[in-house]
Write a protein that holds these residues in place. Structure first.
Motif, PDB file in Angstrom:
ATOM      1  N   ILE A 105       1.154  -1.508   0.460  1.00 41.37           N
ATOM      2  CA  ILE A 105       0.165   0.113   0.067  1.00 41.37           C
ATOM      3  C   ILE A 105       0.514   0.662   0.037  1.00 41.37           C
ATOM      4  O   ILE A 105       0.588   2.320  -0.757  1.00 41.37           O
ATOM      5  N   ALA A 143       1.008   3.840  -2.666  1.00 44.48           N
ATOM      6  CA  ALA A 143       0.920   5.836  -2.880  1.00 44.48           C
ATOM      7  C   ALA A 143       1.901   6.113  -3.376  1.00 44.48           C
ATOM      8  O   ALA A 143       1.604   7.777  -3.999  1.00 44.48           O
ATOM      9  N   LEU A 158       2.377   6.322  -7.807  1.00 44.39           N
ATOM     10  CA  LEU A 158       1.266   6.820  -8.166  1.00 44.39           C
ATOM     11  C   LEU A 158       1.898   8.910  -8.130  1.00 44.39           C
ATOM     12  O   LEU A 158       1.349   8.787  -8.993  1.00 44.39           O
ATOM     13  N   MET A 159       2.166   9.082  -6.567  1.00 40.94           N
ATOM     14  CA  MET A 159       2.995  10.313  -6.602  1.00 40.94           C
ATOM     15  C   MET A 159       4.427  10.522  -7.512  1.00 40.94           C
ATOM     16  O   MET A 159       3.924  12.304  -8.057  1.00 40.94           O
ATOM     17  N   SER A 199       2.352  11.349 -11.651  1.00 44.01           N
ATOM     18  CA  SER A 199       1.793  12.108 -11.779  1.00 44.01           C
ATOM     19  C   SER A 199       2.421  13.328 -11.777  1.00 44.01           C
ATOM     20  O   SER A 199       2.670  14.031 -13.201  1.00 44.01           O
ATOM     21  N   MET A 202      -0.558   0.064 -10.033  1.00 43.61           N
ATOM     22  CA  MET A 202      -1.472  -0.903 -10.416  1.00 43.61           C
ATOM     23  C   MET A 202      -0.488  -1.980 -10.108  1.00 43.61           C
ATOM     24  O   MET A 202      -1.954  -2.710  -9.447  1.00 43.61           O
ATOM     25  N   VAL A 244      -1.363  -2.310  -6.168  1.00 47.94           N
ATOM     26  CA  VAL A 244      -2.949  -1.977  -6.020  1.00 47.94           C
ATOM     27  C   VAL A 244      -3.317  -3.674  -6.056  1.00 47.94           C
ATOM     28  O   VAL A 244      -4.534  -4.360  -5.128  1.00 47.94           O
ATOM     29  N   ALA A 248      -1.008   0.770   7.584  1.00 56.26           N
ATOM     30  CA  ALA A 248      -0.478   0.999   6.663  1.00 56.26           C
ATOM     31  C   ALA A 248      -0.989   2.941   5.993  1.00 56.26           C
ATOM     32  O   ALA A 248       0.048   3.667   5.592  1.00 56.26           O
ATOM     33  N   ALA A 249      -1.693   3.132   7.000  1.00 54.84           N
ATOM     34  CA  ALA A 249      -2.613   4.491   6.328  1.00 54.84           C
ATOM     35  C   ALA A 249      -1.346   6.050   7.330  1.00 54.84           C
ATOM     36  O   ALA A 249      -0.342   7.156   6.962  1.00 54.84           O
ATOM     37  N   VAL A 286       1.920   5.394   5.004  1.00 53.96           N
ATOM     38  CA  VAL A 286       1.307   6.417   3.895  1.00 53.96           C
ATOM     39  C   VAL A 286       1.913   7.385   3.920  1.00 53.96           C
ATOM     40  O   VAL A 286       2.123   8.286   3.028  1.00 53.96           O
ATOM     41  N   VAL A 287       0.784   8.327   4.987  1.00 58.05           N
ATOM     42  CA  VAL A 287       1.309   9.724   4.964  1.00 58.05           C
ATOM     43  C   VAL A 287       2.591   9.891   5.378  1.00 58.05           C
ATOM     44  O   VAL A 287       2.887  10.622   4.908  1.00 58.05           O
ATOM     45  N   LEU A 345       4.776   9.470   2.051  1.00 57.41           N
ATOM     46  CA  LEU A 345       4.341  11.296   1.371  1.00 57.41           C
ATOM     47  C   LEU A 345       4.831  12.085   1.351  1.00 57.41           C
ATOM     48  O   LEU A 345       5.695  12.554   0.629  1.00 57.41           O
ATOM     49  N   ALA A 346       4.590  12.636   3.093  1.00 60.02           N
ATOM     50  CA  ALA A 346       5.659  13.839   3.612  1.00 60.02           C
ATOM     51  C   ALA A 346       6.672  13.362   2.857  1.00 60.02           C
ATOM     52  O   ALA A 346       7.708  14.285   2.975  1.00 60.02           O
TER      53      ALA A 346
END
Lengths: 86, 250
Positions: free
Chosen positions: B52, B56, B59-60, B63, B184, B187, B204-205, B208-209, B212-213
């Motif tokens: 997970i 994340a 995907l960042m 993008s 893809m 996930v 996981a949350a 992830v946070v 990402l930071a």
């Protein structure tokens, strides 16, 4: 197509980030709120669907049959995985 | 799960995200050892969470690469057609693999990556032109998908050489397209872990946070810190981690 895909991914990821961050604050204050984390993670888990949708739309617009068929295959495998193991 | 453990996990994710971004590697190689060796999670739970986290961050990254026009979407979805199947198979198969074998497999991957990092990635100079060996690329991508789901990694360490060395894809396009595919793959691969209860959303949350930071900070720091020395130091650290995981798997 690339710019739109980039925008879609950014919107989903920023939303997930905000939801999870609020979940952490809520959890720290109340020791509850597992659902908020599940929503945040759920957003990340469905992000590929948004990607597939964007690619499909552009595949149809461009009339690129290869892109459309490959994306439909990816959608089929992804949905199978999502629905079978959710 | 207490607020304090949530805090530790977020800090761990932040540190992983910072270093992974500075070194240009996926977070999976760092998330799994951190969760298993330092926070004492069972390896299958660590892999589920890692998938997970990896989705994340990739995907960042995707993008950003998409915005810069570096992703070859058609190539990405062509290779992903077999990678996604590999991820599904890998996710299912991982339920039948013993934890000891997972430790051993992961340690081999970590030790291999530490050697690659020490030596520097071998890049084939390719001018923009026609890609070759599509069938071999699609076939090998299946195994990259399996490895991704079984070990909780993004699989860039396999996908980039497949595209660059075998298919003659310029390395910048290969790295960007690999990032585009990883979301893809990861996930799809994580779903069987979710069903088996091996991907805790709270853990996981927090990861992830943090990642990402951390990835945001790492991309800023990268321009200010000499990455060659950092890369060598990290290669040594990865080697030690790989040996510790190998010993744990014996």
């Amino acid at each position: 197509m690339e710019k739109e895909l980039s925008k879609v991914l950014k919107i989903i990821l920023y939303s997930a980030f905000v939801v999870i961050l609020s979940g952490i604050v809520f959890f720290s204050l109340t020791h509850r709120g597992r659902l908020i984390f599940e929503v945040g993670i759920g957003l990340i888990l469905v992000a590929p669907l948004a990607e597939f949708a964007t690619i499909l739309i552009y595949g149809f617009k461009l009339g690129n049959r290869k892109i459309v068929l490959l994306t439909l295959w990816l959608v089929a495998v992804f949905l199978f995985s999502l629905l079978k193991f959710r | 799960m207490t607020s304090l453990s949530l805090f530790y996990l977020t800090i761990a994710g932040f540190t992983i995200g910072t270093f992974a971004s500075m070194l240009g590697i996926g977070g999976g190689l760092l998330i799994v050892p951190t969760l298993t060796l330092f926070l004492h999670f069972p390896i299958k739970h660590a892999i589920g969470v890692s998938l997970i986290g990896v989705s994340a961050t990739s995907l960042m990254a995707a993008s950003n690469y998409l915005k810069a026009g570096l992703v070859d979407v058609e190539l990405g979805i062509t290779l992903e057609s077999s990678t996604i199947l590999g991820a599904l198979v890998g996710g299912i198969v991982s339920g039948y693999i013993s934890s000891r074998l997972l430790y051993l497999l992961f340690s081999i991957l970590v030790i291999y990556t530490s050697f690659v990092m020490w030596r520097g990635r071998r890049v084939k100079e390719v001018r923009n032109g026609r890609y070759s060996n599509y069938s071999a690329g699609i076939g090998l991508s299946f195994f990259a998908g399996v490895a991704s789901a079984v070990l909780g990694i993004g699989g860039g360490v396999l996908k980039v050489p497949i595209m660059n060395i075998m298919m003659n894809v310029p390395v910048k396009i290969a790295v960007a397209t690999s990032s585009f595919m990883i979301g893809m793959t990861a996930v799809t691969g994580v779903m069987p872990y979710v069903e088996r209860g091996e991907a805790d959303p709270v853990v996981a949350a927090s990861i992830v946070v943090g990642t990402l930071a951390g990835a945001y900070l790492g991309s800023r720091l990268m321009r200010k810190i000499p990455t060659l020395m950092l890369r060598k130091a990290f290669a040594l650290l990865l080697f030690i981690v790989g040996v510790r995981m190998f010993v744990k798997g014996l």
